[in-house]
Write a protein that holds these residues in place. Structure first.
Motif, mmCIF file in Angstrom:
data_model
loop_
_atom_site.group_PDB
_atom_site.id
_atom_site.type_symbol
_atom_site.label_atom_id
_atom_site.label_comp_id
_atom_site.label_asym_id
_atom_site.label_seq_id
_atom_site.Cartn_x
_atom_site.Cartn_y
_atom_site.Cartn_z
ATOM 1 N N LEU A 21 0.791 -1.233 0.000
ATOM 2 C CA LEU A 21 0.000 0.000 0.000
ATOM 3 C C LEU A 21 0.826 1.289 0.000
ATOM 4 O O LEU A 21 0.547 2.190 -0.791
ATOM 5 C CB LEU A 21 -0.972 -0.027 1.182
ATOM 6 N N PRO A 22 1.854 1.418 0.841
ATOM 7 C CA PRO A 22 2.589 2.690 0.866
ATOM 8 C C PRO A 22 3.295 3.045 -0.443
ATOM 9 O O PRO A 22 3.612 4.199 -0.687
ATOM 10 C CB PRO A 22 3.621 2.484 1.983
ATOM 11 N N TRP A 23 3.547 2.063 -1.305
ATOM 12 C CA TRP A 23 4.304 2.318 -2.528
ATOM 13 C C TRP A 23 3.448 2.398 -3.781
ATOM 14 O O TRP A 23 3.975 2.593 -4.866
ATOM 15 C CB TRP A 23 5.374 1.244 -2.701
ATOM 16 N N ALA A 47 -11.598 -4.981 4.104
ATOM 17 C CA ALA A 47 -11.416 -5.934 5.207
ATOM 18 C C ALA A 47 -10.257 -5.500 6.108
ATOM 19 O O ALA A 47 -10.343 -5.595 7.338
ATOM 20 C CB ALA A 47 -11.178 -7.338 4.658
ATOM 21 N N VAL A 48 -9.184 -4.999 5.498
ATOM 22 C CA VAL A 48 -8.038 -4.526 6.275
ATOM 23 C C VAL A 48 -8.452 -3.332 7.137
ATOM 24 O O VAL A 48 -8.098 -3.261 8.321
ATOM 25 C CB VAL A 48 -6.848 -4.162 5.357
ATOM 26 N N PHE A 49 -9.189 -2.399 6.556
ATOM 27 C CA PHE A 49 -9.680 -1.249 7.334
ATOM 28 C C PHE A 49 -10.493 -1.730 8.536
ATOM 29 O O PHE A 49 -10.314 -1.259 9.652
ATOM 30 C CB PHE A 49 -10.546 -0.334 6.481
ATOM 31 N N ALA A 58 -4.322 6.602 4.447
ATOM 32 C CA ALA A 58 -3.323 7.358 5.211
ATOM 33 C C ALA A 58 -3.292 6.907 6.669
ATOM 34 O O ALA A 58 -2.216 6.791 7.270
ATOM 35 C CB ALA A 58 -3.612 8.854 5.127
ATOM 36 N N ASP A 59 -4.463 6.639 7.241
ATOM 37 C CA ASP A 59 -4.515 6.159 8.626
ATOM 38 C C ASP A 59 -3.883 4.779 8.759
ATOM 39 O O ASP A 59 -3.201 4.490 9.742
ATOM 40 C CB ASP A 59 -5.968 6.102 9.115
ATOM 41 N N VAL A 65 3.446 2.424 10.230
ATOM 42 C CA VAL A 65 4.714 3.081 10.561
ATOM 43 C C VAL A 65 4.918 3.113 12.066
ATOM 44 O O VAL A 65 5.997 2.816 12.564
ATOM 45 C CB VAL A 65 4.770 4.499 9.960
ATOM 46 N N ARG A 66 3.882 3.438 12.801
ATOM 47 C CA ARG A 66 3.996 3.444 14.266
ATOM 48 C C ARG A 66 4.268 2.042 14.793
ATOM 49 O O ARG A 66 5.046 1.858 15.712
ATOM 50 C CB ARG A 66 2.716 3.996 14.887
ATOM 51 N N GLY A 67 3.612 1.064 14.204
ATOM 52 C CA GLY A 67 3.831 -0.313 14.622
ATOM 53 C C GLY A 67 5.254 -0.768 14.370
ATOM 54 O O GLY A 67 5.860 -1.446 15.197
ATOM 55 N N VAL A 68 5.799 -0.382 13.231
ATOM 56 C CA VAL A 68 7.180 -0.745 12.905
ATOM 57 C C VAL A 68 8.132 -0.086 13.889
ATOM 58 O O VAL A 68 9.065 -0.714 14.383
ATOM 59 C CB VAL A 68 7.535 -0.348 11.449
#
Length: 92
Positions: A21-23, A47-49, A58-59, A65-68
């Protein structure tokens, strides 16, 4: 990706979509990268949401990113989240 599956109950396909998703610039590119229809990608993203408690891409990226950052502070990680997988790479 096993981490995503374990933390959020994602299927392997949903975890692959989430990692890419980010790329990707949008749903059409994401579907193309995954080799699925736009409709399938949209269903998987919904389903991921639902499973992550997010409502927008974006959320979801922010959550990842926070999880990483938290994961890396606990255990030295390979950092694969920050490297875009190549097309056809074995992500699972």
């Amino acid at each position: 990706m096993d981490v995503l599956e374990d933390l959020y109950g994602l299927t392997p396909a949903e975890a692959r979509l989430t990692c890419l998703l980010p790329w990707c610039s949008g749903l059409a590119e994401l579907a193309e990268e995954l080799g699925v229809t736009r409709s399938t990608a949209q269903t998987q993203l919904a389903a991921v949401f639902r499973k992550t408690g997010t409502r927008r891409q974006a959320d979801l990226v922010r959550l990842l990113v926070r999880g990483v950052a938290m994961f890396r502070s606990v255990e030295e990680s390979s950092g694969f989240w920050f490297v875009r997988p190549s097309r056809g790479a074995d992500l699972g």
